[in-house]
Structure formats: structure tokens, C-alpha cells
Design a protein around this motif. Structure first.
Motif, PDB file in Angstrom:
ATOM      1  N   GLY A 185       2.834   2.405  -7.198  1.00  8.14           N
ATOM      2  CA  GLY A 185       2.877   0.955  -7.351  1.00  8.14           C
ATOM      3  C   GLY A 185       4.287   0.419  -7.500  1.00  8.14           C
ATOM      4  N   ASP A 233       0.837  -1.206   0.000  1.00  8.07           N
ATOM      5  CA  ASP A 233       0.000   0.000   0.000  1.00  8.07           C
ATOM      6  C   ASP A 233       0.869   1.252   0.000  1.00  8.07           C
ATOM      7  N   ASP A 261       2.029   1.923  -3.432  1.00  9.98           N
ATOM      8  CA  ASP A 261       0.940   2.510  -4.221  1.00  9.98           C
ATOM      9  C   ASP A 261       0.784   3.994  -3.909  1.00  9.98           C
TER      10      ASP A 261
END
Length: 417
Positions: free
Chosen positions: A179, A171, A174
Motif C-alpha cells: 500500500g 494496485d 498494494d
């Protein structure tokens, strides 16, 4: 899959993990473990038997010096520490985000060691095989298309490794970078290097197609061919001659693409110490049911789980027919690796030039001279090249059938030029 390497903790093969688009990580492409300083001789032999071409050691310099790797002298060993001896930043217990933020060039060097590895398995390890190993493995699996939840679940297979920790890490990638792919580009990894890791790890589409097709067809296949054995008088004659050659210098024989085990069982009846592997778990299950005295397992002929130079013969009886041209040479090279000097490779296939698609499975036809050339290029010398006419009666065959027997030279024998 856990790996039994005595003296090493947390060793496993990432092969078989599914990708989000329906493919999978290929077996013996990416392995992970703790450090190797405690490996027993059997453990060291186990690592080498796994076909490892690169060991990526992520430990700090002080850790490496205190517990030297038994593979440090190998040409495939790379020390790529992702941490300094003294960490100068704060980091939480539930995310590796700061590690990725503050060690970008070190992480890039470790990832690049995977991208640039020679053919074979890549083994990544740190001290315990959890934190640094988990991060680098997550990056590699991410570019190969494995979903974040699957990556986190694999991470959690290590003791005291909550899946939430890896999920939080992904996460963070991201939120902070866009990403895994964007992070790698930010730290200097090229698209070619990302593609190299993706290609190395992902199972080729033809393997998934062949496995799925035979899994669906297995029960019907057993009903059609379960008692066929060696189906033709000339096949029986050639298999008998092959068995006589192997019995003269006995050793283990492996049938690759053994299907439901009929040819494997026939060879056992001729006195050979034979086992089989097949891509399809359903075909393997039938083989085990019908031939319980023979060992059958799942596997692919381009990545055999056998040590170097240990087999007396490899039999590929109508199984290279499912390989694309570019994979045949890879399979023959793998046969060479596992065969001892003087060992035999025995191949059968249909003669032709085209590929056919039947029951969602691709069948490649080839010319004997083409395959004979590939055998020679892989280091074999040809012993037998035979082609028989189609059987127009019992099997109603439509194509000629080819049989090639080749042998590895012994060290004192000159190879054919």
C-alpha cells in the motif's frame, strides 16, 4: 475545482475530495497544475492569490532549464525532479509502477517537500500536470485517506488520463509494497512526515461538524432569524460606527461566516461594498436567494480565497464561536494577510469559558481579553472592546455579548508593544 490561471494548463484545487472515513481534503491545501513558464501576469497573480507557500517542481533538469519557473526565486520554490533526463527502464502505458520502483529516493524528496512546506497551499506540477504530478498527488491523497477509486477519478479529470492507469498504479503499490503507507516507509519517509502531510491535507473534524450541522439546520434557521438583521440597538450603533470608518477609506469588505446573509445585507445597506462566505452550502443558498444583489460563496475563514492586502475590513459576526482555540489564531493571521494596511477586523461572540453542543454544532464561549490578546499577537491594534449585558426580553439571551474592533497598523505607524 478548476483554477483560472491564464497561461497554465490543468490547474485545479484538490480541496473537497472525500476521505474514506467521512472527512475531506481541505480547500487550498494541495493544488496541481502543468508548468508555469507560460503564465501571464494575471496567471502569476492568480497563483500568488491562492496563498501558495510552496511550489514543488517535478520536471527534469533539462525541462526546468528550457522553461524556467517564474517562482524559481521564491523561498517556497523547490525543484524535486522525480525522473532522470534519460529513462533506463521499461514502463507500460497503463501504470506508473516502474516510475515508483526505479525513482524511490527522488519520489521521497518530492513527498518530503510537501511534508516540510510552511503553512499555506502546496502547488505540485510537472510539465503537463498529468504523469509525475498525478503520482505524487496520489501518494499525498492516499496517506490523507482518500479512497483509491476517488484518487483515480480525480486523475482522470486531466485530458487523456484513463482512471484505470492510476488504479493500476495503486494496485501495484498494494501488491509490491503493501500500500501507499508501506511504500513511503520503504523509501525512507518517516511517520512524522506522513502525519505532517495527512494533517496538512485533511479537513479538521470541527469543519465537517459545523458544515453538516448548519446544512441540516439552515431552513429552520432562516425561519427563526431570516429577518433579524442587526438584532440589538447596541449592535446597530456599533455596526454604523464601523461602516463610517470603512466609508472614510472605501474598499471591499468580507463577512466570514455570513450564514443566511442578514448582517451582510445590513452592512450593504450602510453603504459598504460587502460580500460573504460561509462553510455551509445550504446557508449560502439561502443567502443568495434572499439577497441576490450580494455575492456569497462557500469557504472557510482559515483559508480565504483573496489576495494579500486587498480588503478594507473583515467581519466575523458570531462565527469564531465555532473555531477551537488553536484555530482562532490561524483565522486572525489569515485576516491580517488579506487586509490592507489600516484595514479593520470586527468580531462578535458570546462571553464565557465553556463550549456547548447544540444541534450537533459546537459553540465556544470566550473572554474578551483572551481574544484581544490573540488579535495583538496577530499584529492588530485594538480600537474597541465592548461587552453588553444579555437581552432578557426579545432574544432571551443568557450570556454577555462581546464586540472587538481591531485595525492593522499602517507602515509608518508603530505597532503596540
Amino acid at each position: 475545482m478548476n483554477l483560472d490561471w491564464p497561461g497554465c494548463r490543468n490547474a485545479r484545487d484538490l480541496g473537497g475530495l472525500p476521505t474514506a472515513d467521512g472527512s475531506a481534503i481541505r480547500p487550498r491545501a494541495l493544488l496541481r497544475s502543468g508548468h508555469h513558464a507560460g503564465l501571464t501576469p494575471d496567471g502569476i497573480a492568480g497563483v500568488r492569490a491562492a496563498g501558495v507557500s510552496r511550489v514543488v517542481d517535478l520536471r527534469r533538469d533539462t525541462e526546468r532549464d528550457a522553461r524556467p519557473s517564474p517562482f524559481a526565486g521564491d523561498p517556497g520554490y523547490v525543484h524535486a525532479s522525480v525522473l532522470l533526463d534519460v529513462i533506463t527502464y521499461e514502463y507500460p502505458d497503463d501504470s506508473y509502477g516502474p516510475l515508483l520502483d526505479h525513482n524511490q529516493q527522488r519520489v521521497a524528496a518530492a513527498f518530503r517537500a510537501i511534508a516540510e512546506a510552511p503553512p499555506g497551499a502546496v502547488l505540485v506540477h510537472c510539465h503537463g500536470g498529468r504523469d509525475r504530478t498525478g503520482v505524487l498527488v496520489a501518494l499525498a491523497l492516499g496517506v490523507a485517506g482518500v479512497a483509491p477509486d476517488v484518487i483515480a477519478e480525480d486523475y482522470a479529470l486531466t485530458a487523456d488520463s484513463p482512471a484505470a492507469t492510476m488504479r493500476n498504479t495503486l494496485d501495484h503499490l498494494d501488491d509490491a509494497y503493501g500500500g501507499v503507507h508501506a511504500y513511503l516507509r520503504r523509501i525512507g519517509i518517516t511517520e512524522d512526515e506522513i502525519d505532517a502531510v495527512r494533517t496538512r491535507l485533511r479537513e479538521p473534524a470541527y469543519l465537517a461538524e459545523t458544515r453538516d450541522g448548519y446544512d441540516r439546520f439552515a431552513a429552520e434557521y432562516a425561519g427563526l432569524f431570516g429577518d433579524a438583521g442587526a438584532r440589538h440597538v447596541w449592535e446597530r450603533a456599533m455596526l454604523a460606527g464601523f461602516a463610517e470608518l470603512v466609508r472614510a477609506e472605501p474598499g471591499p469588505v468580507l463577512e466570514v461566516g455570513s450564514g443566511i446573509g442578514t448582517i451582510t445585507a445590513y452592512l450593504k445597506g450602510l453603504g459598504l461594498d460587502v460580500s460573504g462566505i460561509d462553510l455551509s452550502p445550504e446557508m449560502v443558498a439561502i443567502a443568495r436567494r434572499d439577497h441576490p444583489s450580494i455575492t456569497f460563496g462557500t469557504g472557510t475563514m482559515t483559508a480565504l480565497a483573496h489576495p494579500d492586502a486587498t480588503l478594507a475590513a473583515v467581519v466575523a459576526w458570531y462565527s469564531i464561536i465555532h473555531l477551537p482555540d488553536e484555530e482562532v489564531s490561524a483565522a486572525l493571521t489569515e485576516f491580517r494577510r488579506v487586509l490592507r494596511p489600516g484595514g479593520y477586523a470586527f468580531l462578535a461572540f458570546q462571553v464565557g469559558d465553556e463550549a456547548r453542543h447544540v444541534r450537533d454544532i459546537t459553540f465556544h464561549r470566550r473572554r474578551p481579553g483572551q481574544v484581544a490578546g490573540m488579535l495583538r499577537e496577530a499584529g492588530f491594534e485594538l480600537c474597541l472592546e465592548s461587552v453588553r449585558a444579555p437581552d432578557q426580553e426579545g432574544l432571551a439571551e443568557h450570556l454577555p455579548q462581546a464586540y472587538l474592533l481591531a485595525r492593522l497598523p499602517r507602515p509608518t505607524e508603530p505597532q503596540e508593544l
